[in-house]
Write a protein that holds these residues in place. Sequence first.
Motif, short mmCIF file in Angstrom:
data_model
loop_
_atom_site.label_atom_id
_atom_site.label_comp_id
_atom_site.label_asym_id
_atom_site.label_seq_id
_atom_site.Cartn_x
_atom_site.Cartn_y
_atom_site.Cartn_z
N ASP A 175 26.72 -16.10 -19.25
CA ASP A 175 26.08 -14.96 -18.60
C ASP A 175 25.51 -15.39 -17.25
O ASP A 175 25.64 -14.70 -16.23
N VAL B 61 24.15 -7.92 -21.48
CA VAL B 61 24.76 -6.61 -21.73
C VAL B 61 26.29 -6.68 -21.67
O VAL B 61 26.99 -5.93 -22.36
N ARG C 47 28.47 -15.79 -14.92
CA ARG C 47 29.13 -14.54 -14.47
C ARG C 47 28.19 -13.73 -13.58
O ARG C 47 28.65 -13.02 -12.67
N THR C 48 26.87 -13.83 -13.81
CA THR C 48 25.95 -13.07 -12.96
C THR C 48 25.99 -13.59 -11.52
O THR C 48 25.92 -12.80 -10.56
N GLY D 180 22.74 -4.45 -15.15
CA GLY D 180 22.59 -5.78 -14.56
C GLY D 180 21.45 -6.58 -15.16
O GLY D 180 20.59 -7.09 -14.46
N VAL D 181 21.44 -6.67 -16.46
CA VAL D 181 20.40 -7.45 -17.15
C VAL D 181 21.07 -8.43 -18.12
O VAL D 181 22.24 -8.25 -18.45
N PRO D 182 20.35 -9.45 -18.58
CA PRO D 182 21.02 -10.47 -19.39
C PRO D 182 21.66 -9.91 -20.67
O PRO D 182 21.08 -9.08 -21.36
N ALA E 244 20.15 -14.64 -14.87
CA ALA E 244 21.21 -13.88 -15.54
C ALA E 244 20.99 -12.38 -15.40
O ALA E 244 21.29 -11.61 -16.30
N SER E 245 20.45 -11.96 -14.27
CA SER E 245 20.26 -10.53 -14.05
C SER E 245 20.54 -10.15 -12.60
O SER E 245 19.81 -10.56 -11.70
N SER E 246 21.60 -9.35 -12.39
CA SER E 246 21.87 -8.96 -11.00
C SER E 246 20.85 -7.94 -10.52
O SER E 246 20.56 -7.89 -9.32
N1 ASP Z 1 23.91 -10.43 -16.84
C1 ASP Z 1 24.92 -9.74 -16.10
C2 ASP Z 1 24.33 -9.23 -14.81
O1 ASP Z 1 23.15 -8.99 -14.72
C3 ASP Z 1 25.55 -8.64 -16.89
C4 ASP Z 1 26.30 -9.24 -18.05
O2 ASP Z 1 27.48 -9.60 -17.86
O3 ASP Z 1 25.73 -9.38 -19.14
O4 ASP Z 1 25.02 -9.07 -13.85
#
Ligand code: ASP
Length: 477
Positions: free
Chosen positions: A426, A396, A429-430, A392-394, A313-315
């Motif tokens: 999450d 956010v 979507r990531t 890009g972190v879980p 879950a982190s781009s």
């Molecule tokens: N977790 C997603 C990402 O790292 C960001 C988010 O939508 O919370 O791309």
Amino acid sequence: MPANAKLALHWKILIGLVLGILVGLAINMMWDAQTWASMGIDDPAAWVEGTKVEGVNQEPSIIAYGARFVGNLNSFVGDLFMRGLRFIAVPIVVFSLIVGASSLNDLSKLSRIGGKTVGIYLMTTAVAISVGLLFANVFKPGSFVSEETRDGFVAQFGDQAATKIEKAHAPDVWDTVLNIVPQNPFNAIAQGNMLQVVFASLLVGIALTLIKREKALPVIAFFDAMTDVIIKIVEIVLIIAPYAVFALIVEQIAELGLDILGSLAVYSLVVVGGLLTMMFVVYPIGFKLLAGIPYSRFFKAIAPAQLLAFSSASSSATLPVTMECCEKRLGIKEEVSAFVLPVGATINMDGTALYQGVAAVFIAQLYGMDLTVMQQLTIVLTATLASIGTAGVPGVGMIMLVIVLESVGIPLEGIAVILGVDRILDMCRTSCNVTGDAMVCAVVASSEGAIESEAEVEARLAKPMDEDPVEEGPLGD
Ligand code: ASP
């Protein structure tokens, strides 16, 4: 090792993922407070954390010690892998971008690539929110949740939601742009501020083209070799990817509230349906129109990055793998990927934007609000900005959702309703965020003639190891 004994990394990761989901589900359904009690543990959370609680009966059996050890080992493997990925993220961008920028010998090419990148990123984000809004308006997920369920969630998760709401603040456009320029590049590197790192590396790369060639060459050669070193480290870290993916997924699925998922099933399905539409309808169409390569080739090449994005879950953490997939498996030149991908991992969040669109309409529906066309257009605008501002972190994306809700006066307490399913959404979507970054990277690269043909990639990957040791790694074909 014989060729047929080598299973490609994406298959191994997929196996880790599926096993992780199955084991996580089994724990989720079969392991409860009673199970702990039968092992002599009355306060499982304290036992797992190793804290002592007065007045609580903790007479652990040997199985309780075993369960705690396995749990800790599992978290250790997952955390170790995530640390490994974070370790690589900044150096890989610095080294490869300096080399990439120093090989672009005219500035107009750089500004052309920059313009295309930002333009296409904004376009795909706006399309993603529109898909989200369309789905939410057509399927009306809010009408499937009763008022009691809504109020129950608000009572249960209200406090957690309030902490998230407090953290949200709308980014100021001037400050955001100004902040791209670091006051101290070393600080930017130490803090892992990706846009500043990109800016500083580009500047160094460009300046290298402006000084005497004989002075520049050894510096470029140094960064070029360091890029190879980092790529080698990516490959070493990736060796544990399948186990780490298992470890990360087991933990998430075991803790998932499946009962919550039940009442929010339609909402979750609408988000996931929208994300799948982006990945399997919108991107392929865009790809067909703008890039000269088949989508299937693209999809196969970036599968490891998508799977890791889902698990972590982190781009940002996935960035090194996205770069590796785009460069090695798709054959995109470093000068494009080293710029387009880090910028994408920071500002391009198609999946997040889509989710914010669906969530806003869903919460509005829960509170009986009918959104006008003007309000929905405001959502497109604010969700574009909010997704750009999402790190890009879980998790956010949900914090930035506050800004979207505020812009059209949707009750913020609605965040409490969707909080319970946020982690799983999450993860989804990531995956879409990372796919979007890689897709734009391939489109920009193909428009610049900076991507190898499939035959060239195959020939390069088939090269014997001793011809170029950096080419061989666990990613396989
Ligand atoms: N977790 C997603 C990402 O790292 C960001 C988010 O939508 O919370 O791309």
